[in-house]
Motif scaffolding. Sequence first.
Motif, mmCIF file in Angstrom:
data_model
loop_
_atom_site.group_PDB
_atom_site.id
_atom_site.type_symbol
_atom_site.label_atom_id
_atom_site.label_comp_id
_atom_site.label_asym_id
_atom_site.label_seq_id
_atom_site.Cartn_x
_atom_site.Cartn_y
_atom_site.Cartn_z
ATOM 1 N N THR B 70 -31.133 34.706 41.890
ATOM 2 C CA THR B 70 -31.525 33.760 40.854
ATOM 3 C C THR B 70 -33.034 33.566 40.835
ATOM 4 O O THR B 70 -33.653 33.531 39.767
ATOM 5 N N ILE B 71 -33.625 33.457 42.022
ATOM 6 C CA ILE B 71 -35.073 33.238 42.085
ATOM 7 C C ILE B 71 -35.814 34.470 41.557
ATOM 8 O O ILE B 71 -36.813 34.350 40.841
ATOM 9 N N LYS B 72 -35.281 35.637 41.846
ATOM 10 C CA LYS B 72 -35.878 36.862 41.309
ATOM 11 C C LYS B 72 -35.874 36.828 39.777
ATOM 12 O O LYS B 72 -36.909 37.030 39.141
ATOM 13 N N THR B 74 -35.601 34.232 37.872
ATOM 14 C CA THR B 74 -36.446 33.137 37.393
ATOM 15 C C THR B 74 -37.903 33.567 37.336
ATOM 16 O O THR B 74 -38.589 33.332 36.335
ATOM 17 N N LEU B 75 -38.376 34.222 38.402
ATOM 18 C CA LEU B 75 -39.794 34.596 38.435
ATOM 19 C C LEU B 75 -40.113 35.645 37.377
ATOM 20 O O LEU B 75 -41.137 35.555 36.695
ATOM 21 N N ILE B 76 -39.221 36.632 37.224
ATOM 22 C CA ILE B 76 -39.474 37.678 36.218
ATOM 23 C C ILE B 76 -39.515 37.060 34.820
ATOM 24 O O ILE B 76 -40.446 37.296 34.039
ATOM 25 N N LEU B 78 -39.957 33.929 33.999
ATOM 26 C CA LEU B 78 -41.081 33.012 33.864
ATOM 27 C C LEU B 78 -42.352 33.785 33.505
ATOM 28 O O LEU B 78 -43.094 33.411 32.596
ATOM 29 N N ALA B 79 -42.593 34.898 34.200
ATOM 30 C CA ALA B 79 -43.804 35.680 33.944
ATOM 31 C C ALA B 79 -43.802 36.213 32.514
ATOM 32 O O ALA B 79 -44.805 36.085 31.795
ATOM 33 N N SER B 216 -42.839 25.943 31.552
ATOM 34 C CA SER B 216 -42.342 26.511 32.810
ATOM 35 C C SER B 216 -41.178 25.685 33.338
ATOM 36 O O SER B 216 -40.190 26.229 33.829
ATOM 37 N N VAL B 220 -37.688 27.503 33.988
ATOM 38 C CA VAL B 220 -37.164 27.550 35.357
ATOM 39 C C VAL B 220 -35.795 26.876 35.442
ATOM 40 O O VAL B 220 -34.842 27.435 35.982
ATOM 41 N N ILE B 271 -38.928 21.843 42.235
ATOM 42 C CA ILE B 271 -39.831 22.583 41.350
ATOM 43 C C ILE B 271 -40.382 21.651 40.283
ATOM 44 O O ILE B 271 -41.587 21.641 39.998
#
Lengths: 271, 287
Positions: B70-72, B74-76, B78-79, B216, B220, B271
């Motif tokens: 999930t964090i992976k 989220t970061l992709i 988000l970017a 963001s 997120v 967050i």
Amino acid sequence: MSTDRRPWTFYVLATLFTAFVIFLYGPMISVLVLAFQGPSGALTFPLRDPSLMWFGEVFNPSRVGDVPGAFSRSFPLAILVMLLTVLVSVAAGFGFRRRFFGSTVLFYTAIASLIVPGLVLSIGVLVTARFLGVSANWFTTGLGAHLSWTLPFGLLIMFAVLGRLSPSYEEAAYDLGATRWQTVMEVVVPIVFPGMIAVALFGFTLSYDEFPRSWLTIGTKNTLPLEIWTMTTNVTSPSLYALGAMTTAISFLVIGLALGSIYLIQRKRGG
Amino acid sequence: MSARSSLAAQLQVAPMAIVLLLFFIIPVALVVIVSFFRYQMLVGLVPDFTFKNYYDLLSNPTTWALYLSTIKFTLIVLAITLVLGFWLSYFLVFHVRHLMVAIGLFLVCTVPFWTSNIIRMISWRPVLGREGLINQGLQGIGVIEQPLDWLLFSDFSVVVTYVHLFTLFMMVPIFNSMARIDKALLEAAIDAGATRWGVVWNVVLPLSKTGIALGSLFVVTLVMGDFAVVKVMSGGLSGSATSGIFNDLQFLNYPRAAANAVILLVIVMLIASGIFRLVDVRKELVR
């Protein structure tokens, strides 16, 4: 300024923007087209012998789920959520113009309610209903779960709208001898009205399309998004697209009504 | 006067406060309480005060793998949404010369937001599938011989769908911040010798900070709380933090589902509070 040559970044960003719009609408349009697939047509292109048969299939409960029943719950629910969202968040928006005890707590509660994962809230509302010994129903727990998400949205829009309403307008009305009621009806409401339509639009569409917050809270009978969700795994015919096309058409109708009336009000005011 | 007007204000916000209390605060509090309960087959909830649910979850490598996945995502996401949201807003605010055109184009971007997410999600199937538009097109012009399998039911299709659904949540707040920037500031910076890139980096970006923070926050929380997209668009290949909750609920294991929900909630709220520490969102919104 307007005779300047446009910088090269304009063309790069214009291309990006166009690509983004195609990215936004392209898949949606392909579904709308494929909804008219013929009897031998598949879930993908090409479109063979265009027909309306899959639209008829949507209303066939033995093939698909109970779509008319789901709609007969989703639509009144969305209308109810819309009305309550307008009433409650407009009132709250006005309340927030003044300092009051607990305003910071309420503000952050609203923001937290907006960002809490829908699934977490769904579990919570279901557990609450169990503790109270009531059964989950779309017009009780479902309604509340939707409101917990549409009200903060409505409040944020009211902040944006009321930010432009200077208190001096109301003071001027009082100074000229208007009563409280006259001031509200003839000064405040006309200024705030387009914003209220925007709140209504958000209230309706957020509820009409809501899935995670409906999942555990609407009880045994599905609303439309849940019916569609079930269909995504069970139904492998273009009737899924036909249903998608119909529900999107209803969304577009509502959006058109809202934006059209805002436009008309603004034009009447300008002229 | 002030006491009376404070009372009036409290009456005006009372309905919202009641709804949020009944359908947000109490439910979330109960989720926290139930997360300490015991689960018993056939009985279900048994009141207790045990950390067993948390221990089960945190000692299980699957939980960690799901949260990592999930964090992976989220970061992709988000970017990508950050870059898209920033430059699309920049285009509308600073490159489109007529306000009405900018508003019109902005509405074009917002309309899909008011339609069903599930329909928009499944509308990627006829585009990305094995016999989908992209594969047909690429085969048609002879770029590829065999259809590409990784387009649909993969991490790729999950990311595409997230970007499709959530870019707007990034774009609207950034657009809102940028539209308030006084254009004279940009000209002043240019007159003072700044390059155009320098203006973007040193003037526009800092002044869009609030929008970026709010956007963001939305992206997120939406990606972390999602379970529909990752389930349907990965074809069951990827999981997310919520798929554990989903499974527990199907076996009516409410205590463990609640414990998992609390973990998710704590991460999301951490967050969020980090973002709120960076910018005073309220001051920006109410002004």
